[in-house]
Write an enzyme that holds these catalytic residues in place. Structure first.
Site, PDB file in Angstrom:
ATOM      1  N   ALA A 217      -9.485  -7.646   8.155  1.00 32.39           N
ATOM      2  CA  ALA A 217      -8.183  -6.991   8.936  1.00 32.39           C
ATOM      3  C   ALA A 217      -8.201  -7.684  10.603  1.00 32.39           C
ATOM      4  CB  ALA A 217      -8.463  -5.586   8.754  1.00 32.39           C
ATOM      5  N   ARG A 218      -9.318  -7.070  11.317  1.00 30.69           N
ATOM      6  CA  ARG A 218      -9.478  -7.446  12.568  1.00 30.69           C
ATOM      7  C   ARG A 218      -9.578  -8.670  12.881  1.00 30.69           C
ATOM      8  NH1 ARG A 218     -14.077  -3.175  14.202  1.00 30.69           N
ATOM      9  NH2 ARG A 218     -14.659  -3.775  12.077  1.00 30.69           N
TER      10      ARG A 218
ATOM     11  N   GLN B 253       0.780  -1.297   0.154  1.00 31.14           N
ATOM     12  CA  GLN B 253       0.135  -0.072   0.258  1.00 31.14           C
ATOM     13  C   GLN B 253       0.845   1.300   0.135  1.00 31.14           C
ATOM     14  OE1 GLN B 253      -1.999   1.556   3.562  1.00 31.14           O
ATOM     15  NE2 GLN B 253      -3.911   0.979   2.710  1.00 31.14           N
TER      16      GLN B 253
ATOM     17  N   TYR C  20      -6.505  10.663   3.704  1.00 30.33           N
ATOM     18  CA  TYR C  20      -5.058  10.914   3.585  1.00 30.33           C
ATOM     19  C   TYR C  20      -4.951  12.009   2.048  1.00 30.33           C
ATOM     20  CZ  TYR C  20      -3.677   6.825   6.258  1.00 30.33           C
ATOM     21  OH  TYR C  20      -3.637   5.954   7.514  1.00 30.33           O
TER      22      TYR C  20
END
Length: 401
Positions: free
Chosen positions: A346-347, A101, A171
């Site tokens: 993810a988690r 990424q 971002y």
């Protein structure tokens, strides 16, 4: 179940063959205190590689020194390449693919930590550093476009199978899309088309740099989850434009703003005390007062981005990656039936790096993740699940620096 709808069947992402359709999404690992690859970072990604994912994503490799959120992040430079090559080789040895990424933190950068003034579309006060962000000039934007191309080429050269361009979560590129943060009056602000110009230039430069050598994906917001932020009526046309540009092999659909509304992305419990303690000392007093307003509570539910994402699926023909509340085979199969090509987790993988192998053995298995979000409070000290029972969390916390 046919291979096209089986999330655990092999699949192709651009030029890359994956052993299944499950992608470990980018989650800042907090495992690079000197801005270089460590054994701890390698252990983080090889754990999910051995655990069965099709591809793992190394989180936020900054394209410029000032583009880091804080000092302990990798940015693309010659000194980082040997470690990144070692990381790629270690993940490949597990049978998984690996994506880098890349992006620029922009207004999420903490200038007190990086030593460089933070950039944003427009001048604004930055509560992370208690100073003002500098409005990016056209020269800054061209430099950052070129830096994305350079980073993508380096990622290809050290062996990454894919690059993911971070256009979400406000971002820098995502903040240009956000009307609340982008108040420019030049060709990069105002209308939604002009606000999209900077992200589009980044993708075009990356494609020109790497061609079809690696898969190219982008993470985009469906909605920022804030008043005057990016909404579906602008993000869907933006996605259609990216599809027409033809620079991407897939879009990963997300939401929320790490700067303005971070819990919109996570959902579930809000461990405010732990999250406040993880932030710089000068930020903590304000969060103790205003934290409940900043860390808003959104109840967790499986596939919580599905309804928004289905609107994109109806409008687009390109491959899409569904993110958010994917924790079991039922959810993955629902995503495949809906027409999504891949799922991102993810988690659940922080809690159980071997979850995919466990689902292969027992299709009725359920993730042990409780969505307590204590993992989010650990991102600067070694991202881990505090409830892990198989030793992985202890390994990630160890200072292998």
């Amino acid at each position: 179940m046919t291979p096209a709808t089986d999330p655990l069947a092999p699949a192709t992402l651009g030029p890359v063959r994956l052993r299944n359709r499950v992608i470990k999404s980018a989650t800042f690992e907090g495992a690079t205190p000197d801005g270089l690859v460590t054994d701890r970072l390698i252990a983080y990604h090889t754990a999910v590689g051995r655990g069965g994912v099709g591809m793992t994503t190394v989180a936020f490799l900054a394209v410029a020194p000032e583009g880091r959120i804080q000092r302990g992040q990798i940015h693309w430079r010659p000194e980082a390449l040997p470690g990144l090559r070692r990381l790629v080789e270690a993940v490949h040895a597990t049978g998984a693919r690996i994506s880098a990424q890349i992006g620029h933190a922009g207004p999420l950068a903490n200038s007190r930590s990086t030593g460089s003034r933070s950039l944003a579309p427009s001048r604004r006060f930055n509560p992370l550093s208690l100073s003002f962000d500098r409005a990016a000039t056209r020269a800054d934007l061209q430099r950052i476009v070129d830096a994305h191309a350079y980073a993508a080429a380096l990622a290809r050269d050290v062996g990454f199978d894919a690059v993911e361009i971070h256009l979400g979560h406000t971002y820098l590129a995502g903040s240009f899309l956000c009307p609340k943060l982008n108040r420019r009056t030049d060709g990069f602000g105002g209308t939604s088309a002009r606000r999209a110009e900077f992200p589009r230039r980044i993708l075009a430069a990356v494609k020109q740099a790497v061609g079809d050598d690696v898969a190219i994906t982008a993470k985009i917001n469906m909605t920022d989850g804030v008043r005057a932020g990016l909404r579906l009526d602008e993000s869907i046309p933006f996605a259609r434009t990216l599809q027409a540009d033809g620079h991407l092999d897939a879009l990963e659909l997300t939401g929320g703003s790490s700067l303005l509304n971070p819990m919109y992305l996570f959902r579930g419990d809000v461990p405010l005390s732990a999250m406040t303690a993880a932030l710089p000392p000068w930020v903590r007093p304000g969060l103790r007062i205003f934290g409940r307003r900043f860390f808003r509570h959104y109840p967790y539910q499986p596939l919580y981005f599905r309804e928004h994402a289905l609107q994109f699926r109806r409008e687009l023909s390109m491959p899409l990656i569904l993110l958010g509340g994917v924790t079991d085979l039922d959810g993955m199969r629902t995503a495949m039936r809906d027409g999504f090509d891949y799922v991102a987790m993810a988690r659940a993988l922080l809690r159980e790096p071997d979850l995919i192998n466990r689902l292969r053995r027992d299709p009725t298995a359920r993730s042990l993740c409780t969505h307590c979000n204590l993992c989010a409070a650990s991102i600067f000290t070694g991202t881990h699940c505090p409830w892990d029972v198989d030793g992985t969390a202890a390994l990630l916390r160890a200072d292998a620096g």
